[in-house]
Design a protein around this motif. Structure first.
Motif, PDB file in Angstrom:
ATOM      1  N   LEU A  86      -5.183 -19.559 -13.212  1.00  0.00           N
ATOM      2  CA  LEU A  86      -4.721 -20.802 -12.637  1.00  0.00           C
ATOM      3  C   LEU A  86      -3.760 -20.342 -11.458  1.00  0.00           C
ATOM      4  N   TYR A  87      -3.560 -19.071 -11.084  1.00  0.00           N
ATOM      5  CA  TYR A  87      -2.972 -18.703 -10.235  1.00  0.00           C
ATOM      6  C   TYR A  87      -3.673 -18.148  -8.907  1.00  0.00           C
ATOM      7  N   LYS A  88      -3.291 -18.296  -7.753  1.00  0.00           N
ATOM      8  CA  LYS A  88      -3.464 -17.726  -6.594  1.00  0.00           C
ATOM      9  C   LYS A  88      -2.580 -16.331  -6.631  1.00  0.00           C
ATOM     10  N   ARG A  89      -3.058 -15.060  -6.940  1.00  0.00           N
ATOM     11  CA  ARG A  89      -2.249 -13.943  -6.871  1.00  0.00           C
ATOM     12  C   ARG A  89      -2.505 -13.065  -5.663  1.00  0.00           C
ATOM     13  N   LEU A  90      -1.023 -12.711  -5.424  1.00  0.00           N
ATOM     14  CA  LEU A  90      -0.764 -11.884  -4.036  1.00  0.00           C
ATOM     15  C   LEU A  90      -0.062 -10.739  -4.602  1.00  0.00           C
ATOM     16  N   PHE A  91      -0.555  -9.539  -4.077  1.00  0.00           N
ATOM     17  CA  PHE A  91       0.119  -8.159  -4.452  1.00  0.00           C
ATOM     18  C   PHE A  91       0.764  -7.609  -3.332  1.00  0.00           C
ATOM     19  N   LEU A  92       2.117  -7.351  -3.270  1.00  0.00           N
ATOM     20  CA  LEU A  92       2.887  -6.923  -2.145  1.00  0.00           C
ATOM     21  C   LEU A  92       3.522  -5.743  -2.308  1.00  0.00           C
ATOM     22  N   ASP A  93       2.910  -4.572  -2.098  1.00  0.00           N
ATOM     23  CA  ASP A  93       3.690  -3.388  -2.657  1.00  0.00           C
ATOM     24  C   ASP A  93       4.620  -2.915  -1.175  1.00  0.00           C
ATOM     25  N   TYR A  94       5.271  -1.909  -1.325  1.00  0.00           N
ATOM     26  CA  TYR A  94       6.207  -1.485  -0.343  1.00  0.00           C
ATOM     27  C   TYR A  94       5.415  -1.292   1.111  1.00  0.00           C
ATOM     28  N   THR A  95       4.382  -0.931   0.969  1.00  0.00           N
ATOM     29  CA  THR A  95       3.489  -0.692   2.361  1.00  0.00           C
ATOM     30  C   THR A  95       3.874  -2.128   3.209  1.00  0.00           C
ATOM     31  N   TYR A  96       3.848  -3.065   2.911  1.00  0.00           N
ATOM     32  CA  TYR A  96       4.035  -4.450   3.316  1.00  0.00           C
ATOM     33  C   TYR A  96       5.284  -4.612   4.238  1.00  0.00           C
ATOM     34  N   GLY A  97       6.252  -3.968   3.736  1.00  0.00           N
ATOM     35  CA  GLY A  97       7.570  -3.927   4.398  1.00  0.00           C
ATOM     36  C   GLY A  97       7.885  -2.929   5.228  1.00  0.00           C
ATOM     37  N   LEU A  98       6.938  -1.769   5.218  1.00  0.00           N
ATOM     38  CA  LEU A  98       7.254  -0.192   6.050  1.00  0.00           C
ATOM     39  C   LEU A  98       7.517  -0.821   7.404  1.00  0.00           C
ATOM     40  N   ASP A  99       8.619  -0.261   8.042  1.00  0.00           N
ATOM     41  CA  ASP A  99       8.828  -0.263   9.459  1.00  0.00           C
ATOM     42  C   ASP A  99       9.038  -1.703   9.580  1.00  0.00           C
ATOM     43  N   LYS A 100       9.368  -2.445   8.815  1.00  0.00           N
ATOM     44  CA  LYS A 100       9.729  -3.994   9.020  1.00  0.00           C
ATOM     45  C   LYS A 100      11.365  -4.010   8.006  1.00  0.00           C
ATOM     46  N   ILE A 101      11.323  -4.553   6.888  1.00  0.00           N
ATOM     47  CA  ILE A 101      12.273  -4.492   6.114  1.00  0.00           C
ATOM     48  C   ILE A 101      12.756  -2.903   5.659  1.00  0.00           C
ATOM     49  N   TYR A 102      11.845  -2.346   5.479  1.00  0.00           N
ATOM     50  CA  TYR A 102      12.237  -0.826   4.942  1.00  0.00           C
ATOM     51  C   TYR A 102      12.259  -0.112   6.375  1.00  0.00           C
ATOM     52  N   SER A 103      12.980   1.075   6.506  1.00  0.00           N
ATOM     53  CA  SER A 103      12.721   2.011   7.214  1.00  0.00           C
ATOM     54  C   SER A 103      12.090   3.303   6.753  1.00  0.00           C
ATOM     55  N   ARG A 104      11.320   4.180   7.337  1.00  0.00           N
ATOM     56  CA  ARG A 104      10.691   5.214   6.570  1.00  0.00           C
ATOM     57  C   ARG A 104      11.660   6.348   5.946  1.00  0.00           C
ATOM     58  N   GLU A 105      13.004   6.263   6.392  1.00  0.00           N
ATOM     59  CA  GLU A 105      13.825   7.135   5.828  1.00  0.00           C
ATOM     60  C   GLU A 105      14.274   6.495   4.290  1.00  0.00           C
ATOM     61  N   GLU A 106      14.435   5.103   4.380  1.00  0.00           N
ATOM     62  CA  GLU A 106      14.740   4.548   3.039  1.00  0.00           C
ATOM     63  C   GLU A 106      13.876   4.708   2.183  1.00  0.00           C
ATOM     64  N   ILE A 107      12.378   4.556   2.362  1.00  0.00           N
ATOM     65  CA  ILE A 107      11.261   4.671   1.717  1.00  0.00           C
ATOM     66  C   ILE A 107      11.298   6.171   1.112  1.00  0.00           C
ATOM     67  N   THR A 108      11.297   7.229   2.006  1.00  0.00           N
ATOM     68  CA  THR A 108      11.289   8.628   1.604  1.00  0.00           C
ATOM     69  C   THR A 108      12.428   8.906   0.398  1.00  0.00           C
ATOM     70  N   LEU A 109      13.684   8.426   0.613  1.00  0.00           N
ATOM     71  CA  LEU A 109      14.652   8.408  -0.109  1.00  0.00           C
ATOM     72  C   LEU A 109      14.511   7.880  -1.287  1.00  0.00           C
ATOM     73  N   ALA A 110      13.755   6.544  -1.322  1.00  0.00           N
ATOM     74  CA  ALA A 110      13.553   5.818  -2.596  1.00  0.00           C
ATOM     75  C   ALA A 110      12.364   6.643  -3.384  1.00  0.00           C
ATOM     76  N   GLN A 111      11.487   7.343  -2.958  1.00  0.00           N
ATOM     77  CA  GLN A 111      10.343   7.961  -3.496  1.00  0.00           C
ATOM     78  C   GLN A 111      10.920   9.449  -4.464  1.00  0.00           C
ATOM     79  N   MET A 112      12.076   9.290  -4.433  1.00  0.00           N
ATOM     80  CA  MET A 112      12.684  10.681  -5.114  1.00  0.00           C
ATOM     81  C   MET A 112      13.190  10.106  -6.390  1.00  0.00           C
TER      82      MET A 112
END
Length: 324
Positions: A243-269
């Motif tokens: 029934l649904y239109k499915r969208l997949f939005l992982d972190y790469t969609y927000g990289l260098d936008k809402i997330y900085s690379r430093e934030e993602i590097t820290l989150a990956q820990m």
């Protein structure tokens, strides 16, 4: 003393009347504004002190903020906006922190105000089982207007009236109150994969029962939780039966936008990174691939298949020539 109190009361009454009039005038100016513009230019952040007709709805109420800094709406949010224009039933599996819940609250408010077509209808927000979650989402929607003194609300904590549209939040364990509503125009199920297992199917059933009644928008939004839950079940449904239109939005969609690379590097820990940011269900490797990765893999397989075919052909030709 009596005269002084009477005068004070009159002054306060006049102030409230003036404030209410100003709020109403500002509120009226929000009607008919476009949702957003300049999606491609993240640098364009005009400062708006008063609502005027040359700004968009989101600029008028104030752009989303993170750590006190205003951010534009990004291309992945335009993807959601465009999808909502062509589909009534949307399923969004997303990374935490992309601002999708904030986007949906703004979109619902804009639908109420862009014209009067939804006046007299109901919008429902389904949250987790704690009443505090329902109160928080309604308060966030109210704050979109209160922070700029655009309008004041005197409704209870889980209810909002916006241009004649009744918006109410329901905890997932109290959905009986959501049954039997007439003229439902929008249903948002927020972090639906985290509803208790016994309440997930009920939330879906109560929402989808309105399709034949008033055909509302139904939007499910969540970071993935456990396997075999609501989101994985919908994800597994065949394309022609879903029934649904499915969208997949992982972190790469927000990289260098809402997330900085430093934030993602820290989150990956964090051990929870794969689930919170990379769309993988709790305890599972996951099966979500980028379209670009799929295309590259397909091209590689085609190349390898062609090489194998060429090799086989050469071998057969060599054998044939030997026999002759």
């Amino acid at each position: 003393m009596k005269m002084t109190l009477q005068n004070l009361s009159k002054i306060l009454d006049k102030y409230e009347e003036k404030r209410g009039s100003t709020s109403l005038e500002q509120f009226e100016l929000l009607k008919g504004l476009s949702f957003y513009s300049d999606w491609s230019d993240a640098r364009q952040l005009p400062k708006v002190s008063n609502v005027t007709r040359n700004v968009t709805f989101n600029h008028a109420i104030g752009l989303p903020q993170k750590s006190g800094q205003a951010y534009p709406l990004y291309d992945y949010e335009k993807l959601i906006f465009d999808t909502l224009q062509g589909h009534k039933h949307i399923w969004i599996k997303k990374a935490t922190g992309l601002g999708i819940t904030e986007f949906m609250l703004r979109y619902m408010a804009w639908l109420c105000l862009k014209d009067n077509k939804l006046r007299g209808s109901y919008m429902c927000i389904v949250t987790g089982p704690r009443i505090e979650l329902a109160i928080t989402l309604i308060n966030r929607m109210k704050q979109l207007f209160i922070e700029r003194n655009l309008v004041w609300f005197d409704t209870k904590e889980t209810v909002l009236q916006l241009n004649g549209v009744h918006i109410e939040a329901y905890p997932s364990h109290h959905l009986d109150a959501m049954r039997g509503i007439t003229n439902v125009s929008f249903i948002l199920l927020d972090e639906a994969d985290f509803f208790p297992p016994g309440q997930q199917q009920d939330a879906r059933d109560v929402s989808e029962r309105y399709i034949a009644k008033s055909n509302p928008w139904i939007v499910m939004v969540s970071t993935p939780n456990a396997p075999e839950g609501l989101f994985e079940k919908i994800e597994r449904e065949p394309e022609n039966a879903c029934l649904y239109k499915r969208l997949f939005l992982d972190y790469t969609y927000g990289l260098d936008k809402i997330y900085s690379r430093e934030e993602i590097t820290l989150a990956q820990m964090s051990p929870s990174f794969e689930r919170e940011y990379n769309l993988k269900y709790l305890g599972k490797v996951g099966n979500v691939f980028h379209l670009q990765d799929i295309e590259e893999a397909t091209a590689l397989n085609q190349q390898q298949a062609q090489e194998m075919l060429d090799w086989s052909t050469n071998v057969m030709i060599g054998r044939s020539m030997g026999i002759d």
